[in-house]
Design a protein around this motif. Structure first.
Motif, PDB file in Angstrom:
ATOM      1  N   GLN A 151      11.746  19.292  37.007  1.00  0.00           N
ATOM      2  CA  GLN A 151      10.553  18.540  36.609  1.00  0.00           C
ATOM      3  C   GLN A 151      10.657  18.172  35.139  1.00  0.00           C
ATOM      4  N   GLU A 152      10.112  17.020  34.816  1.00  0.00           N
ATOM      5  CA  GLU A 152      10.092  16.639  33.420  1.00  0.00           C
ATOM      6  C   GLU A 152       8.708  16.917  32.860  1.00  0.00           C
ATOM      7  N   VAL A 153       8.686  17.376  31.630  1.00  0.00           N
ATOM      8  CA  VAL A 153       7.409  17.712  31.014  1.00  0.00           C
ATOM      9  C   VAL A 153       6.651  16.430  30.668  1.00  0.00           C
ATOM     10  N   GLU A 154       7.383  15.463  30.100  1.00  0.00           N
ATOM     11  CA  GLU A 154       6.727  14.249  29.629  1.00  0.00           C
ATOM     12  C   GLU A 154       6.635  13.208  30.739  1.00  0.00           C
ATOM     13  N   TYR A 155       5.673  12.345  30.602  1.00  0.00           N
ATOM     14  CA  TYR A 155       5.547  11.231  31.542  1.00  0.00           C
ATOM     15  C   TYR A 155       5.298   9.967  30.738  1.00  0.00           C
TER      16      TYR A 155
END
Lengths: 180, 983
Positions: A168-172
């Motif tokens: 999963q990536e923290v930023e969007y």
């Protein structure tokens, strides 16, 4: 046939045993008939039976060794089959590999049963049993090795990460060219 | 381990069946449908009575010329001209040719009326941009040759209608006249070209129709000046507005001297009604002037006298006059009267009597009438009847006759802007059981027939019945969700601002809604729909809610116009809520968060770079605040060559609105304007699912894909190369591609293709991007692939650590950790030019991918992604071959069987959308343009289900037979055993 035999065995309800194993005449109410020497016959009998028993145990141990060595032939044949099967995954190679794995395992499970007929006080079954187990383990190892050459053992990193979901990536971030 | 076995088996399967996606002839129409449209009708020309057949020739805003059957609305023939070949005028010449003038008057074509074959085509020269006028005189002959008069680009051409030769032309480009009309009075060989010079001089040129000689040139000044265009009301009278738009000016141009006559409008109509607009309807002796909603008919009498004939309050449209028997002329007038439409046919010379008056009830989803075309026919009692063709606000086309709607065509579907999808309702138990019981006999009969087919016992009639049954299977058009997820609703937004729900099974319209918020109103003058998003997708805990979609629009042509939001229930097709926004809508960013009712959070960016959160609930803001610091957005300013990254800061200053947030610039990438110009961008689709982060390569080695939702592909070209094809030389043109991380603004990869040119089409998926461009040096199209891998995870190769789970491969990562990346790329020639590029997407992302290429021939080609693998080499090793790597070739193969559109064309193809189904192997492909096409494809064949034509009856029969055999043999063996025992 099996059933019929069972019926016959089950049908014997009573029996009279005419054999007499006792050695001392005093224990019996009826005196020995004249000219009958119990002692000499006894001696004769015992030596005979001892010889017979020796021969039997010899035969048993010999047989046990033979049985213990039997998986070796199997091993050789399996090896040949595996060589024939090649190293690509298909029905034939998978079937052979699994039978190569299954045979030793089932044999090991039935070690006691295999050596049951050769059980004797005088026969030492440890040696044959160990050989038997060792040979079967060898067969098992052969099977596992084959499994590995087929690439079906999770021994590479790829086997453990190939189904890992992406992290999963923290930023969007979203956006793009403004809608005109 | 088992997955690996499975994948290996899969691989073997796939590689053994190379082109598994092709269809058999009898499978056409089983899982695909195709709908043909023409678009919003601009012109309609009816066949004259002589030609007999009941047809109409139309030209549309989608640049289509078509001939329609007036009885059943079928398309007899249709031609879709290119995107920049707009049709200016259509007419019929000689009763057998359809003449079209297109491309701003530079191409004149003749089509054969019955079958639509092109007869001739001529390119008309000229340089000055001007009005394009087409006139087909009935009796004008030059050397026994009927003449077509065309005015275009400053030239008047007389063109032979037989072969399209230009007989003569007259150049007006030297004169400063703006020609408004070309008039050719019947029974004379004089052509009048009339027009304005400047704004206050009126000129008339008389030209010999036989030779093109200039006979006379008259000029007259009109000091008040003119506004707009002139309208020919009778053979010698023109009408226009003066510059102040308060006077009507009649111009008599055929006499010796041009005479003007001015009439004040308020004097005519009594009071000031607003700004007048002269409708371009040719009504012979009458002109129609529109003031807001009021339509005033004014008769032009001799000497330029004007007289008001009638005022109609709710008039929608007026047709041209049509002459029928004995020189009578009639025209149609359509009014909206309390929810119905009122059609009146009037005779031009006798205003007071209505020839025909019909009131027709009409679905309000069609909106207002915009255009009317009238046609006459002879009834059985030899009297004249009239039918009219009307074009509605939602672009649909209707035929009215004898007070009824004979047919309607939903032409709005020819101009789809955006597509989204919605699930159907879950099947209720009671309903389905009753249905099955009712059809049990049918079901059994069907299976018996199928069984016959399988056992090759079926007669040709049976085969026909079987095929028909397969095509019309009620299973695929049910209104409930199916187990495989094949049945869905496609929600499409059209240019007319209408929302349609199409069933994926058979393509029928389930409901349609002309969005009230996207219609012209006082507060919203020029509404346009922009895009449609999934707003609420209920599952799990919000199952009782109906799903809904969000439609974003704006009130005006400019991008800073205030926005409009509309929320529509996808089951009922009703608008739930509409919001007129105070801010503009420049971007809509769907966020990956949902609230407790499964409403998706959306961020709307306005033109002042403020972000507005929707839905406007406190719960939404709570969710948003939690993730506040991790939300970024970026903007691509293609005109300035800048890409900017923004972070959200705080609540807006100046306005009290807790849903509004300021943003500040974080980073920017400025492309030098003299060498690079942004022409294409691509991002990953939001709903794309990736199954795994690792790619297993030959020898059980592993590579970690760089999978990021925040990856942006940008293509720039040299400004010199942005012009037409063939203009730039290979030395002065280049294509530069970038892979940019949109959170940090880091450029992950940059590559230059020298001697290459746009247009660029790109698609980004998982960790790769594929793009299509033109290579000027090789004179061929090329496709390139870039795959991007994460090197920072490459050390995770210790089996024992992985075994006990001591790795950080699945822990969340921050893009600020700047992972090391590596890229691989390769280019191939591709023989076709491309209109659209897409990639298949499946539910879990396990199935291999196919590229869907919309070709220049308006077809969709499926190309396996394996052909675009940068690890392809000329001689792959044994291990690589096992992995499925195809030996390298310089061009990508086009396999005829892999066209997913098989024999059909999706005319005017604009977009390809893929929708994953629940069945992992399968995906729906929806291609839209002027036509619509939907099919179901399985990129790696349907490995997870039985095929459609699998005979369950045969299976059942086999099982029954086997069980019966078991019983029989058991009984027999028992008997035998008993006999044995008795022996």
């Amino acid at each position: 046939m099996e059933k019929g035999k069972g019926v016959m065995v089950g049908g014997r309800r009573w029996a009279v045993d005419f054999t007499d194993y006792s050695t001392s005449p005093s224990s019996r109410d009826v005196p020995d008939p004249p000219g009958f020497s119990r002692a000499s016959q006894d001696q004769d009998d015992s030596t005979l039976s001892r010889q017979k028993k020796d021969a039997e145990s010899n035969w048993k141990s010999q047989k046990a060794w033979e049985v213990a060595q039997a998986p070796f032939k199997n091993l050789l044949m399996m090896g040949f089959m595996m060589w024939m099967a090649g190293s690509t995954v298909h029905l034939f190679s998978i079937g052979i590999t699994f039978s190569a794995l299954w045979q030793p395992i089932s044999a090991l499970q039935g070690v006691g049963k295999v050596f049951e007929p050769y059980k004797d006080v005088k026969v030492d079954l440890l040696g044959p049993k160990l050989l038997f187990i060792a040979l079967n383990l060898g067969g098992l190892a052969l099977g596992v090795w084959k499994l590995n050459t087929l690439g079906l053992l999770p021994t590479h990193a790829s086997d453990w990460v190939s189904s890992l979901p992406p992290a999963q990536e923290v930023e969007y971030s979203g956006g793009g060219i403004p809608i005109r | 381990m088992d997955i690996r076995v499975f994948l290996l088996l899969l691989l073997v399967l796939v590689s053994s069946v190379e082109h598994g996606f092709s269809l058999y002839e009898d499978q056409v129409g089983l899982m695909d449908w195709h709908q043909r449209y023409i678009g919003k009708v601009k012109h309609a020309v009816f066949h004259t009575q002589k030609t007999g057949r009941k047809r109409v020739v139309v030209s549309t805003e989608e640049n289509v010329v078509a001939s329609l059957d007036l009885r059943h609305a079928e398309i007899f023939w249709r031609h879709v001209l290119g995107t920049n070949d707009a049709v200016d005028a259509v007419d019929i010449a000689l009763g057998k040719y359809v003449i079209t003038l297109s491309s701003e008057g530079s191409i004149l074509r003749a089509w054969n009326l019955p079958d639509g074959q092109m007869v001739w085509e001529s390119f008309l020269q000229g340089s000055n941009p001007s009005k394009s006028l087409l006139s087909v005189p009935i009796n004008l002959k030059v050397d026994k040759d009927n003449v077509i008069l065309v005015f275009s680009k400053g030239f008047l051409h007389a063109v032979s209608s037989i072969d399209g030769d230009v007989l003569w032309d007259k150049d007006f480009s030297a004169e400063s006249i703006e020609v408004q009309q070309i008039i050719q009075p019947p029974e004379s060989y004089v052509i009048y070209a009339v027009g304005f010079v400047g704004s206050s001089q009126f000129d008339v040129y008389q030209i010999n129709a036989k030779s093109g000689e200039l006979l006379k040139h008259k000029s007259a000044a009109f000091p008040d000046g003119f506004y707009g265009e002139v309208l020919l009301v009778s053979s010698d009278m023109l009408v226009s507005l003066d510059a102040t738009r308060s006077n009507l000016v009649t111009i008599s141009f055929r006499k010796e001297e041009i005479s003007f006559s001015k009439t004040h409008i308020s004097y005519l109509v009594g009071e000031s009604l607003g700004i007048p607009v002269i409708l371009p309807s040719k009504l012979s002796g009458i002109l129609a002037v529109k003031f807001n909603t009021l339509l005033v008919f004014i008769r032009v009498k001799s000497e330029g006298k004007l007289e008001v004939v009638d005022k109609i309050a709710n008039a929608a449209a007026v047709s041209d006059a049509l002459s029928f028997s004995e020189g009578q002329q009639a025209f149609a007038l359509v009014e909206h009267v309390d929810g119905k439409i009122l059609l009146t046919v009037k005779l031009s010379h006798d205003w007071n009597s209505d020839f025909l008056k019909e009131s027709i009830a009409m679905d309000h989803q069609w909106g207002l009438v915009q255009k009317v075309f009238i046609n006459t026919y002879i009834r059985t009692d030899r009297s004249h009847g009239f039918r009219v063709l009307i074009v509605m606000e939602d672009h649909s086309l209707l035929l009215l006759q004898q007070g009824e709607i004979v047919w309607s065509r939903e032409e709005g579907l020819a101009s789809i802007i955006d597509v989204t999808t919605s699930e159907l309702p879950v099947e209720k138990k009671g309903v389905s059981v009753a249905k099955v019981e009712q059809n049990l006999f049918e079901w059994l009969k069907g299976h018996v027939l199928k069984l016959k087919g399988t056992l090759m016992l079926a007669s040709p009639e049976d085969i026909a019945v079987i095929q028909d049954m397969r095509l019309k299977s009620s299973e695929k058009s049910k209104m409930t969700r199916d187990h495989n997820g094949f049945r869905k609703l496609l929600i499409v937004l059209t240019r007319a601002g209408k929302l349609y729900a199409l069933h994926t099974g058979d393509g029928r319209v389930i409901w349609s809604l002309l969005l009230p918020s996207l219609r012209k109103s006082g507060s919203c003058k020029h509404p346009t729909g922009l895009s449609v998003y999934q707003w609420q997708v209920p599952h799990h805990h919000a199952m009782d809610e109906n799903p809904s979609v969000l439609v974003a629009g704006r009130c005006g042509p400019h991008w800073d116009a205030p926005g409009v939001l509309s929320f529509v229930d996808t089951y009922t097709g009703k608008e739930l809520n509409a919001l007129g926004l105070t801010h503009s809508v420049a971007q809509v960013i769907p966020l990956p968060f949902t609230d407790s009712t499964e409403q998706h959070l959306h961020l709307l960016i306005d033109s002042d770079q403020c972000a507005h959160l929707y839905p406007r609930t406190s719960e939404a803001i709570g969710i948003f605040q939690r993730e506040f610091s991790n939300i970024y957005w970026y903007s691509v300013e293609a005109d300035n060559g800048i890409i900017k990254g923004h972070a959200l800061r705080s609540n807006c200053i100046g306005v009290v609105d807790e849903y509004c947030f300021n943003s500040s610039d974080l980073w920017s990438i400025v492309f030098p304007s003299e060498s690079e110009k942004i022409i294409a961008t691509a991002t990953r689709k939001l709903n794309e699912v990736v199954h795994t982060q690792a790619k297993v390569i030959a020898d059980q080695d592993v590579m970690f894909k760089y999978i990021s939702k925040n990856l942006l592909f940008v293509a720039t070209i040299a400004p010199k190369a942005s012009g037409e094809f063939g203009k730039p030389t290979p030395e002065e043109s280049w294509l530069v591609v970038y892979l940019i991380d949109t959170v940090t603004g880091r450029i992950l990869h940059r590559m230059t293709h020298h001697g290459s040119q746009g247009p660029v089409h790109a698609v980004l998926s998982e960790n790769w991007v594929v793009y299509h461009y033109f290579n000027l040096r090789a004179h061929r199209y090329e496709m390139s692939v870039i795959e991007i891998y994460d090197l920072s995870r490459a050390e995770n190769k210790d089996v024992w650590k992985l075994l006990v789970g001591k790795h950080n491969l699945t822990s969340p990562i921050s893009l600020y950790s700047r992972p090391e990346v590596m890229t691989k790329s390769q280019s191939y020639f591709f023989t076709q030019s491309v209109k659209a590029l897409a990639v298949t997407s499946t539910a879990k992302g396990i199935t291999s991918k196919q590229l869907l290429i919309g070709t220049i021939g308006d077809q969709v080609l499926a190309l396996d992604k394996r052909y675009l693998d940068p690890r392809r080499s000329v001689n792959p090793t044994q291990a690589e071959k096992e992995e499925g790597i195809i030996p390298l070739s310089d061009s990508l193969p086009i396999i005829p069987q892999s066209y997913v559109t098989h024999a059909l064309k999706v005319e005017g193809l604009r977009g390809i959308v893929t929708l994953p189904t629940k069945l992992e192997s399968t995906t729906l492909v929806f291609a839209h343009g002027v036509d619509l096409f939907l099919t179901r494809i399985a990129p790696s064949r349907t490995y997870d289900s039985l095929t459609e034509d699998f005979s369950y009856a045969l299976l059942l029969l086999t099982i029954v037979a086997l069980i019966a055999a078991i019983f029989v043999t058991w009984v027999l063996s028992e008997k035998k055993e008993l006999q044995e025992k008795w022996r």
